[in-house]
Design a protein around this motif. Sequence first.
Motif, PDB file in Angstrom:
ATOM      1  N   ARG A 240       4.847  10.279  -6.753  1.00 22.03           N
ATOM      2  CA  ARG A 240       6.017  10.639  -7.552  1.00 22.03           C
ATOM      3  C   ARG A 240       5.695  10.756  -9.033  1.00 22.03           C
ATOM      4  N   HIS A 241       4.544  10.193  -9.431  1.00 22.71           N
ATOM      5  CA  HIS A 241       4.171  10.222 -10.859  1.00 22.71           C
ATOM      6  C   HIS A 241       2.760  10.791 -10.996  1.00 22.71           C
ATOM      7  N   MET A 242       2.549  11.955 -10.401  1.00 24.13           N
ATOM      8  CA  MET A 242       1.244  12.607 -10.451  1.00 24.13           C
ATOM      9  C   MET A 242       0.817  12.821 -11.905  1.00 24.13           C
TER      10      MET A 242
ATOM     11  N   ARG B  17       0.822  -1.211   0.000  1.00 24.27           N
ATOM     12  CA  ARG B  17       0.000   0.000   0.000  1.00 24.27           C
ATOM     13  C   ARG B  17       0.862   1.269   0.000  1.00 24.27           C
ATOM     14  N   GLU B  18       1.835   1.331   0.901  1.00 25.75           N
ATOM     15  CA  GLU B  18       2.671   2.530   0.988  1.00 25.75           C
ATOM     16  C   GLU B  18       3.509   2.719  -0.262  1.00 25.75           C
ATOM     17  N   GLU B  19       4.010   1.632  -0.820  1.00 19.28           N
ATOM     18  CA  GLU B  19       4.828   1.734  -2.036  1.00 19.28           C
ATOM     19  C   GLU B  19       3.993   2.238  -3.205  1.00 19.28           C
ATOM     20  N   LEU B  20       2.762   1.774  -3.296  1.00 16.27           N
ATOM     21  CA  LEU B  20       1.874   2.235  -4.361  1.00 16.27           C
ATOM     22  C   LEU B  20       1.549   3.724  -4.201  1.00 16.27           C
ATOM     23  N   GLU B  21       1.288   4.143  -2.971  1.00 15.58           N
ATOM     24  CA  GLU B  21       1.000   5.559  -2.738  1.00 15.58           C
ATOM     25  C   GLU B  21       2.208   6.423  -3.079  1.00 15.58           C
TER      26      GLU B  21
ATOM     27  N   ALA C   6      -2.834   6.479 -11.764  1.00 20.85           N
ATOM     28  CA  ALA C   6      -4.070   6.609 -10.985  1.00 20.85           C
ATOM     29  C   ALA C   6      -4.375   5.254 -10.353  1.00 20.85           C
ATOM     30  N   ILE C   7      -4.769   5.258  -9.085  1.00 18.43           N
ATOM     31  CA  ILE C   7      -5.034   4.010  -8.364  1.00 18.43           C
ATOM     32  C   ILE C   7      -6.406   4.093  -7.707  1.00 18.43           C
TER      33      ILE C   7
END
Length: 369
Positions: free
Chosen positions: A174-176, A165-169, A180-181
């Motif tokens: 970092r890639h705004m 979860r934290e890695e995905l966030e 999208a998740i």
Amino acid sequence: MSAPSFNAPSFHPLTIRDCRRETADTVSLLFDVPPELAERYRFVQGQHLTLKTIINGEEARRSYSICSGVDEGELRVAVKRVEGGLFSNHANDALAPGMVIDVMTPMGRFTTPLDPTAARRYVAFAAGSGITPILSIIKTVLAREPHSQFLLIYGNRAVSSIIFREELEDLKNRHMGRLAIHHLLSREPEEAGLLSGRIGADLVRDLCAGQLDAASVDAAFLCGPQAMVEEVRDALAAAGTPAERIHLELFGTSADRRPPAPAKAATDGVADGPADGATIAILQDGKRREFTLAYDGDTILDAAHRHGADLPYSCKSGVCCTCRAKIREGKVSMAENYSLEPWEVEAGYVLTCQSRPLTERVVIDFDAP
């Protein structure tokens, strides 16, 4: 990005450098790869490793997807505990840094070639531990295709079960604008701040009526239980995503499931050989091994192992494609196939863990690329 050149799959003892607790029931394992094996363990995003060890006096092997990005310089897999799962429980409870385990060289085709100049649209649907290969794909796409965008739909039971979860966030932050998740939770109320429900056809239709233009998807990656994967695949195809752009990977099948023995009058014809069985010739590492196999007996893979052949395999469920080989002579019936592409079947490739002979003589080549 080109895939590594073909090498026959092989096991090598690797030392576990790190065991990281990702959730209460999931651990990730980082392996040390010595310099002389670096090329053999070079992988493509979306591939998997087969791990082999002795548990309770018996050999056990299972496939687990690589969660590292291609450019991260590490080889890491994630193992989620499965109720009653022999290997998954062993990995979560007993494996520790410094231990050595046999690891097969990377395999799998749950991937697509990348182009640094391309501006593509990717979408992925993952459930539970299905995020593991998807994470590798996302990280590699974002790093190697700076103009591409990625949409991830990730389903779990609860917030606490969201792997990485934290890695995905962090990746999203970092890639705004490029990543999208959307998280879906099946057993937690909407008060959690995330969507509730399950991944299925209705969700796909809702997405395609809004932010997802199915026809413009360059590659879709679906990883999870069979029912979910097939439902999403069909919904995407119905919405306009070309079938060749939809990539599937299943999990949740039993590693010990035995394909049913076919009747003599199989769907592709009555076996064309004597009643006592067929002659099977196995070509591997430039050597030939022959034995007799009853038409309604063991699979070719199991029979070959009984006769001393050390053939590659992992799941024995038609999912991982580790036991893939090419028919050079004769015919076989294949009970299940969740991993071979249509062109491979047309070219004569089979999954030996699912195959039994239909003709008096069958020659199977494990050296075929």
